[in-house]
Design a protein around this motif. Structure first.
Motif, PDB file in Angstrom:
ATOM      1  N   VAL A  83      85.879  63.505  50.248  1.00  0.00           N
ATOM      2  CA  VAL A  83      86.082  62.089  50.582  1.00  0.00           C
ATOM      3  C   VAL A  83      84.753  61.339  50.536  1.00  0.00           C
ATOM      4  CG1 VAL A  83      86.715  60.504  52.453  1.00  0.00           C
ATOM      5  CG2 VAL A  83      88.172  62.463  51.924  1.00  0.00           C
ATOM      6  N   ALA A  84      83.691  61.951  51.079  1.00  0.00           N
ATOM      7  CA  ALA A  84      82.372  61.309  51.083  1.00  0.00           C
ATOM      8  C   ALA A  84      81.864  61.087  49.665  1.00  0.00           C
ATOM      9  CB  ALA A  84      81.377  62.161  51.873  1.00  0.00           C
ATOM     10  N   VAL A  85      82.005  62.098  48.816  1.00  0.00           N
ATOM     11  CA  VAL A  85      81.526  61.982  47.429  1.00  0.00           C
ATOM     12  C   VAL A  85      82.362  60.963  46.658  1.00  0.00           C
ATOM     13  CG1 VAL A  85      81.280  63.196  45.230  1.00  0.00           C
ATOM     14  CG2 VAL A  85      80.505  64.282  47.338  1.00  0.00           C
ATOM     15  N   SER A  86      83.681  61.000  46.827  1.00  0.00           N
ATOM     16  CA  SER A  86      84.553  60.061  46.108  1.00  0.00           C
ATOM     17  C   SER A  86      84.217  58.615  46.469  1.00  0.00           C
ATOM     18  CB  SER A  86      86.025  60.349  46.431  1.00  0.00           C
ATOM     19  OG  SER A  86      86.380  61.656  46.039  1.00  0.00           O
ATOM     20  N   GLY A  87      84.114  58.342  47.766  1.00  0.00           N
ATOM     21  CA  GLY A  87      83.765  56.992  48.196  1.00  0.00           C
ATOM     22  C   GLY A  87      82.401  56.570  47.697  1.00  0.00           C
ATOM     23  N   SER A  88      81.445  57.494  47.694  1.00  0.00           N
ATOM     24  CA  SER A  88      80.084  57.185  47.262  1.00  0.00           C
ATOM     25  C   SER A  88      80.001  56.939  45.762  1.00  0.00           C
ATOM     26  CB  SER A  88      79.137  58.327  47.651  1.00  0.00           C
ATOM     27  OG  SER A  88      79.109  58.504  49.054  1.00  0.00           O
ATOM     28  N   VAL A  89      80.666  57.784  44.966  1.00  0.00           N
ATOM     29  CA  VAL A  89      80.633  57.626  43.505  1.00  0.00           C
ATOM     30  C   VAL A  89      81.220  56.274  43.100  1.00  0.00           C
ATOM     31  CG1 VAL A  89      81.663  58.450  41.344  1.00  0.00           C
ATOM     32  CG2 VAL A  89      80.633  60.082  42.934  1.00  0.00           C
ATOM     33  N   ILE A  90      82.393  55.946  43.640  1.00  0.00           N
ATOM     34  CA  ILE A  90      83.034  54.666  43.301  1.00  0.00           C
ATOM     35  C   ILE A  90      82.204  53.501  43.825  1.00  0.00           C
ATOM     36  CG2 ILE A  90      85.089  53.244  43.608  1.00  0.00           C
ATOM     37  CD1 ILE A  90      85.445  55.628  41.738  1.00  0.00           C
ATOM     38  N   GLY A  91      81.696  53.631  45.045  1.00  0.00           N
ATOM     39  CA  GLY A  91      80.899  52.558  45.636  1.00  0.00           C
ATOM     40  C   GLY A  91      79.612  52.287  44.874  1.00  0.00           C
ATOM     41  N   LEU A  92      78.942  53.335  44.440  1.00  0.00           N
ATOM     42  CA  LEU A  92      77.705  53.158  43.679  1.00  0.00           C
ATOM     43  C   LEU A  92      77.990  52.604  42.283  1.00  0.00           C
ATOM     44  CD1 LEU A  92      75.756  56.386  44.737  1.00  0.00           C
ATOM     45  CD2 LEU A  92      75.313  54.033  45.452  1.00  0.00           C
ATOM     46  N   ALA A  93      79.133  52.980  41.699  1.00  0.00           N
ATOM     47  CA  ALA A  93      79.528  52.387  40.415  1.00  0.00           C
ATOM     48  C   ALA A  93      79.762  50.888  40.573  1.00  0.00           C
ATOM     49  CB  ALA A  93      80.790  53.073  39.890  1.00  0.00           C
ATOM     50  N   CYS A  94      80.400  50.494  41.662  1.00  0.00           N
ATOM     51  CA  CYS A  94      80.594  49.064  41.943  1.00  0.00           C
ATOM     52  C   CYS A  94      79.249  48.371  42.140  1.00  0.00           C
ATOM     53  CB  CYS A  94      81.455  48.880  43.193  1.00  0.00           C
ATOM     54  SG  CYS A  94      83.192  49.350  43.007  1.00  0.00           S
ATOM     55  N   THR A  95      78.323  49.044  42.796  1.00  0.00           N
ATOM     56  CA  THR A  95      76.988  48.485  43.009  1.00  0.00           C
ATOM     57  C   THR A  95      76.292  48.219  41.682  1.00  0.00           C
ATOM     58  OG1 THR A  95      76.780  49.704  45.090  1.00  0.00           O
ATOM     59  CG2 THR A  95      74.748  48.883  44.104  1.00  0.00           C
TER      60      THR A  95
ATOM     61  N   TRP B 214      82.004  42.682  43.562  1.00  0.00           N
ATOM     62  CA  TRP B 214      81.628  44.063  43.262  1.00  0.00           C
ATOM     63  C   TRP B 214      80.945  44.711  44.454  1.00  0.00           C
ATOM     64  CZ3 TRP B 214      83.637  46.973  39.816  1.00  0.00           C
ATOM     65  CH2 TRP B 214      84.026  46.494  38.577  1.00  0.00           C
ATOM     66  N   LEU B 215      80.031  43.979  45.092  1.00  0.00           N
ATOM     67  CA  LEU B 215      79.292  44.557  46.219  1.00  0.00           C
ATOM     68  C   LEU B 215      80.203  44.783  47.417  1.00  0.00           C
ATOM     69  CD1 LEU B 215      75.825  42.728  46.114  1.00  0.00           C
ATOM     70  CD2 LEU B 215      76.544  44.886  45.047  1.00  0.00           C
ATOM     71  N   PHE B 216      81.178  43.898  47.614  1.00  0.00           N
ATOM     72  CA  PHE B 216      82.126  44.110  48.719  1.00  0.00           C
ATOM     73  C   PHE B 216      82.957  45.360  48.466  1.00  0.00           C
ATOM     74  CE2 PHE B 216      86.346  43.553  50.608  1.00  0.00           C
ATOM     75  CZ  PHE B 216      85.986  43.516  51.951  1.00  0.00           C
ATOM     76  N   MET B 217      83.425  45.518  47.218  1.00  0.00           N
ATOM     77  CA  MET B 217      84.175  46.733  46.891  1.00  0.00           C
ATOM     78  C   MET B 217      83.298  47.970  47.056  1.00  0.00           C
ATOM     79  SD  MET B 217      86.714  45.827  43.686  1.00  0.00           S
ATOM     80  CE  MET B 217      85.450  45.154  42.605  1.00  0.00           C
ATOM     81  N   GLY B 218      82.020  47.848  46.702  1.00  0.00           N
ATOM     82  CA  GLY B 218      81.083  48.954  46.888  1.00  0.00           C
ATOM     83  C   GLY B 218      80.898  49.298  48.352  1.00  0.00           C
ATOM     84  N   ALA B 219      80.755  48.260  49.195  1.00  0.00           N
ATOM     85  CA  ALA B 219      80.575  48.480  50.636  1.00  0.00           C
ATOM     86  C   ALA B 219      81.831  49.074  51.254  1.00  0.00           C
ATOM     87  CB  ALA B 219      80.217  47.165  51.324  1.00  0.00           C
ATOM     88  N   LEU B 220      82.996  48.629  50.791  1.00  0.00           N
ATOM     89  CA  LEU B 220      84.264  49.163  51.304  1.00  0.00           C
ATOM     90  C   LEU B 220      84.408  50.635  50.926  1.00  0.00           C
ATOM     91  CD1 LEU B 220      86.726  48.075  52.876  1.00  0.00           C
ATOM     92  CD2 LEU B 220      87.854  47.726  50.677  1.00  0.00           C
ATOM     93  N   SER B 221      83.997  50.965  49.698  1.00  0.00           N
ATOM     94  CA  SER B 221      84.114  52.348  49.231  1.00  0.00           C
ATOM     95  C   SER B 221      83.134  53.259  49.962  1.00  0.00           C
ATOM     96  CB  SER B 221      83.853  52.412  47.720  1.00  0.00           C
ATOM     97  OG  SER B 221      84.810  51.661  47.008  1.00  0.00           O
ATOM     98  N   ILE B 222      81.857  52.826  50.043  1.00  0.00           N
ATOM     99  CA  ILE B 222      80.843  53.668  50.680  1.00  0.00           C
ATOM    100  C   ILE B 222      80.991  53.657  52.197  1.00  0.00           C
ATOM    101  CG2 ILE B 222      78.367  54.001  51.067  1.00  0.00           C
ATOM    102  CD1 ILE B 222      77.893  52.750  48.290  1.00  0.00           C
ATOM    103  N   GLY B 223      81.002  52.443  52.770  1.00  0.00           N
ATOM    104  CA  GLY B 223      81.038  52.332  54.232  1.00  0.00           C
ATOM    105  C   GLY B 223      82.387  52.662  54.841  1.00  0.00           C
ATOM    106  N   GLY B 224      83.473  52.225  54.161  1.00  0.00           N
ATOM    107  CA  GLY B 224      84.801  52.423  54.725  1.00  0.00           C
ATOM    108  C   GLY B 224      85.390  53.790  54.460  1.00  0.00           C
ATOM    109  N   VAL B 225      85.192  54.302  53.244  1.00  0.00           N
ATOM    110  CA  VAL B 225      85.780  55.591  52.869  1.00  0.00           C
ATOM    111  C   VAL B 225      84.747  56.712  52.955  1.00  0.00           C
ATOM    112  CG1 VAL B 225      86.922  56.899  51.037  1.00  0.00           C
ATOM    113  CG2 VAL B 225      87.514  54.496  51.406  1.00  0.00           C
ATOM    114  N   GLY B 226      83.639  56.547  52.219  1.00  0.00           N
ATOM    115  CA  GLY B 226      82.636  57.612  52.147  1.00  0.00           C
ATOM    116  C   GLY B 226      82.006  57.965  53.479  1.00  0.00           C
ATOM    117  N   ILE B 227      81.854  56.985  54.360  1.00  0.00           N
ATOM    118  CA  ILE B 227      81.208  57.226  55.657  1.00  0.00           C
ATOM    119  C   ILE B 227      82.235  57.295  56.784  1.00  0.00           C
ATOM    120  CG2 ILE B 227      79.549  56.330  57.343  1.00  0.00           C
ATOM    121  CD1 ILE B 227      78.087  54.960  55.017  1.00  0.00           C
TER     122      ILE B 227
END
Length: 264
Positions: free
Chosen positions: A21-33, A48-61
């Motif tokens: 879950v951490a890797v998935s959220g991070s990979v997608i979030g960094l791609a959005c970044t 894009w940055l909001f989707m990145g923050a949602l992916s990294i902060g909401g899912v990955g973390i």
């Protein structure tokens, strides 16, 4: 009251799920970044940055934290969670990551990268320790400050490295590695932070009040996966849109060339 060791159950598969879950959220979030850095329109960049923050902060973390906490137990005491602190931890995580991604900017600069990496690392820590505030059981938690400091260093260093890979490396493989680095940072920080936990079990304390972890984690997990669908689709389709835009521009040029030739 007595000092007791907490322990983790459910075995290695839970660690594997948390890591995935951490890797998935991070990979997608960094791609959005990365797409946000390349965007020319401010509104598109913010999306894009909001989707990145949602992916990294909401899912990955955030989601990773509560999945990993499925294995947390205090012998002799039920575990409950405060919904209020759970929501606060999610909002703080997403907001801090979003601000960090804003700081990165559109061009690589060491000053921006270091500031953003520090803030993203702080976001990981804030989420973890705020999420721990949501924990309810018969007793209280103390922290070993050595492990707390170590968890902060892990998150900041690895978070900075992940952002560096994302902003500098052009290779898709290297950007995937950046997501893995970020996932390692989040999971490594979590379990280092849990190593800092010293549980004081009070058998005379009243039974904890709140939600059982399964009662809110399952719907949150489903919502998290659905939320991930938006940035995943965006990341996967943006090259097609770019190609379509280039084809359209080429058609326009060809049309103008024909018009020019006809006039001659």
């Amino acid at each position: 009251m007595s000092d007791e060791m907490h322990h983790f159950s459910m075995g290695i598969w839970l660690l594997g799920l948390a890591f995935a879950v951490a890797v998935s959220g991070s990979v997608i979030g960094l791609a959005c970044t990365r797409h946000g850095a390349a965007a020319t329109h401010p509104a598109a960049r913010l999306r894009w940055l909001f989707m990145g923050a949602l992916s990294i902060g909401g899912v990955g973390i955030w989601l990773m934290h509560f999945i990993a906490m499925l294995g947390f137990a205090v012998p002799g005491s039920p575990i409950r969670y405060s919904l209020t602190w759970t929501i606060i931890s999610a909002l703080m995580s997403v907001t801090a990551v979003f601000v960090g991604l804003l700081i990165v900017g559109t061009e690589f600069r060491w000053s921006r990268l270091l500031a953003a990496g520090f803030l993203v690392g702080i976001a990981v820590n804030i989420m973890h320790y705020t999420g721990m505030r949501a924990l309810r059981f018969q007793g209280e938690i103390n922290y070993n400050m050595y492990f707390v400091a170590l968890s902060l260093v892990i998150a900041v260093v690895a978070g900075t490295a992940a952002l560096w890979f994302t902003m500098v490396m052009e290779s898709t493989v290297m950007r995937l590695i950046a997501g893995v680095i970020m996932g390692v940072a989040v999971v490594g920080m979590h379990y280092t932070g849990m190593a800092a936990v010293e549980v004081v079990h009070d058998t005379s304390a009243p039974a904890p009040v709140g939600l059982e972890v399964f009662a809110f984690l399952f719907p949150v997990f489903v919502i998290g996966l659905l939320a991930m669908a938006v940035p995943i689709v965006a990341v996967l389709t943006v090259p097609d849109r770019e190609i379509a835009r280039m084809d359209s521009a080429a058609d326009d040029l060809a049309f103008e060339a024909r018009e020019f030739a006809t006039r001659d």
